[in-house]
Design a protein around this motif. Structure first.
Motif, PDB file in Angstrom:
ATOM      1  N   PHE A  87      33.663 -21.118  34.568  1.00 48.60           N
ATOM      2  CA  PHE A  87      33.641 -20.981  33.110  1.00 48.60           C
ATOM      3  C   PHE A  87      32.268 -20.534  32.616  1.00 48.60           C
ATOM      4  CE2 PHE A  87      36.760 -24.506  33.816  1.00 48.60           C
ATOM      5  CZ  PHE A  87      37.898 -23.795  33.455  1.00 48.60           C
ATOM      6  N   ASP A  88      31.238 -20.850  33.385  1.00 46.27           N
ATOM      7  CA  ASP A  88      29.857 -20.520  33.039  1.00 46.27           C
ATOM      8  C   ASP A  88      29.375 -19.448  34.009  1.00 46.27           C
ATOM      9  OD1 ASP A  88      27.056 -20.425  32.734  1.00 46.27           O
ATOM     10  OD2 ASP A  88      26.970 -22.531  32.126  1.00 46.27           O
ATOM     11  N   PRO A  89      28.980 -18.274  33.523  1.00 44.23           N
ATOM     12  CA  PRO A  89      28.591 -17.197  34.440  1.00 44.23           C
ATOM     13  C   PRO A  89      27.366 -17.523  35.276  1.00 44.23           C
ATOM     14  CG  PRO A  89      27.988 -16.655  32.173  1.00 44.23           C
ATOM     15  CD  PRO A  89      28.856 -17.870  32.107  1.00 44.23           C
ATOM     16  N   ARG A  90      26.559 -18.483  34.841  1.00 45.50           N
ATOM     17  CA  ARG A  90      25.360 -18.838  35.590  1.00 45.50           C
ATOM     18  C   ARG A  90      25.681 -19.512  36.916  1.00 45.50           C
ATOM     19  NH1 ARG A  90      22.517 -21.934  30.651  1.00 45.50           N
ATOM     20  NH2 ARG A  90      24.698 -22.672  30.545  1.00 45.50           N
ATOM     21  N   GLU A  91      26.930 -19.911  37.093  1.00 47.91           N
ATOM     22  CA  GLU A  91      27.327 -20.562  38.333  1.00 47.91           C
ATOM     23  C   GLU A  91      27.712 -19.575  39.425  1.00 47.91           C
ATOM     24  OE1 GLU A  91      30.399 -23.344  37.439  1.00 47.91           O
ATOM     25  OE2 GLU A  91      29.217 -24.390  35.899  1.00 47.91           O
ATOM     26  N   LEU A  92      27.731 -18.275  39.113  1.00 46.99           N
ATOM     27  CA  LEU A  92      28.143 -17.253  40.068  1.00 46.99           C
ATOM     28  C   LEU A  92      27.004 -16.261  40.311  1.00 46.99           C
ATOM     29  CD1 LEU A  92      31.676 -16.489  38.584  1.00 46.99           C
ATOM     30  CD2 LEU A  92      31.167 -17.936  40.568  1.00 46.99           C
ATOM     31  N   PRO A  93      26.885 -15.742  41.548  1.00 45.88           N
ATOM     32  CA  PRO A  93      25.833 -14.759  41.820  1.00 45.88           C
ATOM     33  C   PRO A  93      26.017 -13.446  41.069  1.00 45.88           C
ATOM     34  CG  PRO A  93      26.677 -15.723  43.865  1.00 45.88           C
ATOM     35  CD  PRO A  93      27.598 -16.153  42.767  1.00 45.88           C
ATOM     36  N   ALA A  94      27.270 -12.997  40.945  1.00 49.55           N
ATOM     37  CA  ALA A  94      27.542 -11.709  40.296  1.00 49.55           C
ATOM     38  C   ALA A  94      28.771 -11.851  39.407  1.00 49.55           C
ATOM     39  CB  ALA A  94      27.762 -10.626  41.345  1.00 49.55           C
ATOM     40  N   PRO A  95      28.624 -12.511  38.239  1.00 50.59           N
ATOM     41  CA  PRO A  95      29.791 -12.808  37.401  1.00 50.59           C
ATOM     42  C   PRO A  95      30.367 -11.572  36.725  1.00 50.59           C
ATOM     43  CG  PRO A  95      27.770 -13.443  36.275  1.00 50.59           C
ATOM     44  CD  PRO A  95      27.375 -13.042  37.655  1.00 50.59           C
TER      45      PRO A  95
END
Length: 393
Positions: free
Chosen positions: A69-77
């Motif tokens: 839900f939060d793009p900061r949790e993914l390397p390449a959202p």
């Protein structure tokens, strides 16, 4: 807190905004407006995001089995497109059959009174639902003094209203006048250049955007949300979506002459503008959540959307009157001075766009340079102090 107003704190942490049985039924029936305020997440092995994209959802560009839900949790959202139902592990394709839901485009109702009554019932029901449970005391209202936020505020009559802006700006003056007319507790977040300099890096981090338009819209929302969260509130109610649903833009009023829209009717232009909501919702929801509070947009509930879609064009725009139906719904609900008040876009009404430009120029990024404000933003979020660029030839 109702299911559609909750975030990922509900019983099913893999879904944001609605219960899994509701989403499952909507998936099977292809019902685009199943009575929620939007949803996103994973259910039955599928990633889902509602037809208007009211809740953000991301997959990783290099590993489609990873989502958040939060793009900061993914390397390449990468954003999951609105209306998607796609198996986890397969990157959703907005051009393919992954798009399970599309927004209805019904013929307008022929009975104006019936159309207005349906909108009134839906708007009042959804705004009053804000204060209809034991958690009503955890709600604050983002308030600009216009009809949208004023109608939302009536649903929680004891909630404080918050407005942000620089000294002398339109939004603060309008909010003060409207709050006095409505006898509401107004809390003014007086912005400074330091506020912008400190908030920009946080917003760029969560949004992944450096363009000045998005930041100028998100900054006052973020700073209002931050103050409301600091005051102990868990939810921030907003009037988001009213302009798109009810014909609040000049480019809708002026269709088909306005080159900014392709549609040749007011209703067609409105439908076109609704297609911009997923991108806007992603920006606004992420900005508000980054401040530590959960946004609630009752005017974007499915019930309100469905009623608004049935409106004929002249109940959206009539001559130079915009948001005709919403203003009629507000008759007797908010003071006439508020119901008929003109509204400025938040980036201009708060002076945030103007002051961000001023900061850029003071840092040496002159208007003659291409994308001078964005260049300043990029320098601001980089390591080290902002230094003036080399003079462009």
């Amino acid at each position: 807190m109702s299911a559609e107003e909750s975030a990922t704190t509900g019983a099913d942490a893999s879904l944001d905004g609605a219960a899994s049985d509701v989403v499952r039924d909507a998936t099977e029936t292809r019902e685009p407006l199943p009575g929620t305020g939007g949803f996103a997440g994973e259910t039955d092995g599928n990633l889902v995001r509602d037809v208007l994209g009211r809740r953000p959802l991301f997959v990783d560009a290099d590993d489609a089995s990873a989502w958040a839900f939060d793009p900061r949790e993914l390397p390449a959202p990468v954003s999951v497109p609105a209306g998607t139902v796609a198996p986890v592990g397969e990157r959703p394709d907005p051009e393919a059959s992954d798009r399970r839901w599309t927004l209805p485009d019904p013929d307008p109702m022929e009975d104006d009174d019936a159309a207005l009554a349906a909108v009134r019932d839906a708007v009042l029901a959804r705004t009053r639902a804000l204060g209809g449970d034991d958690s009503a005391g955890d709600v604050a209202v983002a308030f600009s003094g216009g009809v949208d936020s004023a109608v939302v505020a009536t649903g929680v009559p004891d909630a404080p209203c918050y407005v942000a802006g620089f000294e002398g700006c339109h939004d603060v003056a309008a909010a003060r006048a409207a709050a006095a007319e409505m006898d509401r507790d107004l809390r003014v977040v007086e912005l400074t250049h330091d506020d912008l300099r400190e908030a920009v890096p946080a917003l760029v981090d969560v949004l992944g955007r450096t363009n000045p338009m998005d930041l100028s819209i998100a900054l006052p929302l973020f700073l209002v949300a931050e103050r409301a969260a600091a005051d102990g509130f868990d939810r921030l109610a907003l009037g988001q979506g009213a302009d798109e649903l009810f014909g609040g833009y000049a480019k809708v009023e002026k269709a088909p002459e306005d080159p900014r829209v392709a549609a040749d009717t007011v209703r067609g232009a409105r439908h076109e503008l609704l297609g911009t909501l997923p991108d806007q919702a992603e920006r606004d929801v992420l900005a508000i959540r980054a401040a530590g509070i959960e946004p609630v947009a009752p005017l974007l509930h499915d019930d309100v959307v469905a009623a608004a879609l049935d409106l004929p064009g002249h109940l959206l725009v009539d001559g130079d009157r915009r948001k005709v139906a919403l203003r009629e719904v507000a008759r007797g609900v908010v003071p006439d001075s508020v119901r008929t008040a003109d509204k400025k876009a938040v980036q201009y009404g708060t002076y945030v766009s103007r002051e961000l430009d001023r900061l850029a120029r003071r840092a040496g990024y002159k208007r003659r340079m291409d994308d001078h404000v964005e260049r300043y933003v990029r320098a601001l979020v980089s390591d080290g102090p902002v230094t003036p660029p080399e003079t462009d030839s």
